[in-house]
Scaffold this active site. Structure first.
Site, mmCIF file in Angstrom:
data_model
loop_
_atom_site.group_PDB
_atom_site.id
_atom_site.type_symbol
_atom_site.label_atom_id
_atom_site.label_comp_id
_atom_site.label_asym_id
_atom_site.label_seq_id
_atom_site.Cartn_x
_atom_site.Cartn_y
_atom_site.Cartn_z
ATOM 1 C CE LYS A 57 2.701 9.284 3.130
ATOM 2 N NZ LYS A 57 3.622 8.214 2.725
ATOM 3 C CD1 TRP A 88 10.422 10.108 -0.331
ATOM 4 C CD2 TRP A 88 10.342 8.568 -1.961
ATOM 5 N NE1 TRP A 88 10.241 8.873 0.255
ATOM 6 C CE2 TRP A 88 10.185 7.912 -0.714
ATOM 7 C CE3 TRP A 88 10.309 7.802 -3.131
ATOM 8 C CZ2 TRP A 88 10.021 6.539 -0.611
ATOM 9 C CZ3 TRP A 88 10.140 6.436 -3.030
ATOM 10 C CH2 TRP A 88 9.994 5.818 -1.786
ATOM 11 C CG ASP A 106 6.519 7.610 -6.584
ATOM 12 O OD1 ASP A 106 5.586 6.860 -6.231
ATOM 13 O OD2 ASP A 106 7.495 7.862 -5.861
#
Length: 421
Positions: free
Chosen positions: A258, A138, A220
């Protein structure tokens, strides 16, 4: 009276910082009026009509909150965050895998805030010589660690030729080059951007490697429940590391953007797992105090609206059950869209191998499309994709998947475009 002397602006020679490509693409998409435009850049879940998808369970909670009209609903949270929210967030991540006495948590501005607070905290405390990030990762990971002054190194992850995880190269690099007290950032599930995750057996190897070499794992956790549809399956790697014997210290950045669709409400948490000699209640309090000092200096307190929704959902068994059913539906639609895209490319006879699309998991797919192909797709077909070839599967639906496949087929079949297939 003399004239006022003029001088150059302090900012006249300021170099231009690179734009964030994802948000720049989103801006271009919004300005595009073409009727068949398709947004495959942003990582935002949409329904089969391409519209935003507020979860039913979230709407239920919002209605209840509005009716209740709690006079404290606009109050500040404590600097370290809402303790009820944090307890539920911890349980959601760790289950029963980690004793509460080892855990310290603070509320953050979603996953980005958790990553940054965590990076700053580790830079200030354990002072790692380097942080290891996957190649690719990312984009914000590299930026975050650079801003806290920790040198960034990359471990191999994606093999462009096989479109698969290059686990052997990853382990070889870490074995040879990683040192004790280095930090390694690991994606708990649904690796962004590749959609490729280690198997359980491979996670076990990585756990042993970190344990043996004294590498500090930083997970993460942005997609728990959104990848497979089952939050426990998606948390397996974190829980395995938390149960290693002898135990190791680690941390987790957690986001609810999300899996609850709370993108703009920025609900997240950062968790530290401590162990070993000197791991006392006083030491745990010191961890909280140091994290709170970082938070106070940066944004004082986290937003509460999103965390109030999370707290309501995770604190009620009936709402949790309904939420998990919606998670299963969202994950299932993404899996179905992977299959549809793959089958349509196969039906068209599109040059190249496309099995990686169905082998990957989560919101994103690393397609193997090259930058020239991506540019052509945008300019000719109004399909917006990251230059790396990463697409957001959530942007596909039954109404546009054939159009997207036909466009990819046309681009991949054009001999004037250089490809790596």
């Amino acid at each position: 009276m003399g004239s006022v002397p003029t001088s150059a602006s302090h900012f006249a020679a300021l170099p231009t910082a690179p734009r964030d490509e994802i948000f720049a693409l989103l801006g271009e998409f919004r300005r595009d009026t073409h009727p068949q435009r398709v947004n495959l850049g942003a990582g935002v879940y949409c329904d089969n009509d391409g519209e935003p998808f507020p979860l039913d369970v979230v709407r239920t909670v919002e209605k209840s909150m509005n009716e209740k009209a709690d006079p404290h609903r606009h109050d500040y949270t404590p600097i370290e965050g809402d303790q009820e929210f944090l307890a539920l967030a911890r349980k959601f991540v760790f289950g029963d895998a980690c004793d509460e006495s080892r855990l310290t948590s603070v509320q953050t501005v979603s996953g980005s805030g958790a990553n940054h607070v965590g990076a700053r905290f580790l830079a200030n405390t354990i002072r790692p010589r380097r942080v290891w990030l996957s190649a690719p990762t990312w984009a914000n990971h590299e930026l975050i660690w650079a801003t806290v002054g920790v040198p960034v190194h990359f471990y191999p992850y994606y093999n462009a030729e096989t479109r698969a995880l290059d686990f052997a190269a990853m382990v070889e690099t870490l074995e040879k080059e990683a040192e004790a007290n280095d930090v390694i950032v690991l994606h708990a599930c649904a690796h962004n951007p590749t959609g490729l995750d280690p198997t359980k057996e491979q996670w076990i190897v990585l756990g042993e490697l970190c344990q043996r070499k004294g590498i500090f794992p930083f997970f993460d956790n942005a997609y728990q429940g959104f990848a497979s549809g089952d939050p426990s399956i998606d948390a397996w790697a974190i829980r395995h590391f938390a149960q290693l014997q002898p135990p190791i210290e680690m941390c987790v950045a957690q986001s609810f953007s999300k899996n609850l669709g709370l993108y703009g409400h920025r609900a997240g948490a950062f968790h530290v797992v401590a162990t070993g000699e000197g791991c006392t209640p006083a030491a745990k309090d010191a961890v909280t105090a140091n994290l709170a000092q970082i938070i106070r200096s940066e944004y004082s307190v986290s937003p509460r609206y999103g965390s109030d929704i999370v707290k309501a959902v995770l604190g009620n068994k009936d709402l949790t059950r309904k939420w998990q059913a919606e998670l299963h539906t969202m994950a299932g639609r993404i899996i179905a869209m992977r299959v549809c895209l793959y089958e349509e490319l196969r039906r068209l006879g599109t040059p190249g191998s496309w099995t990686h699309i169905i082998d990957q998991i989560g919101m994103f797919s690393y397609t193997g499309l090259t930058p020239p192909e991506v540019t052509y797709l945008k300019e000719k077909f109004h399909i917006y994709i990251h230059s790396s070839g990463r697409i957001s599967i959530a942007g596909l639906n039954t109404k546009n998947v054939k159009y997207v496949a036909a466009a990819i087929h046309a681009v991949r079949s054009d001999p004037s475009l250089v490809t790596s297939a």
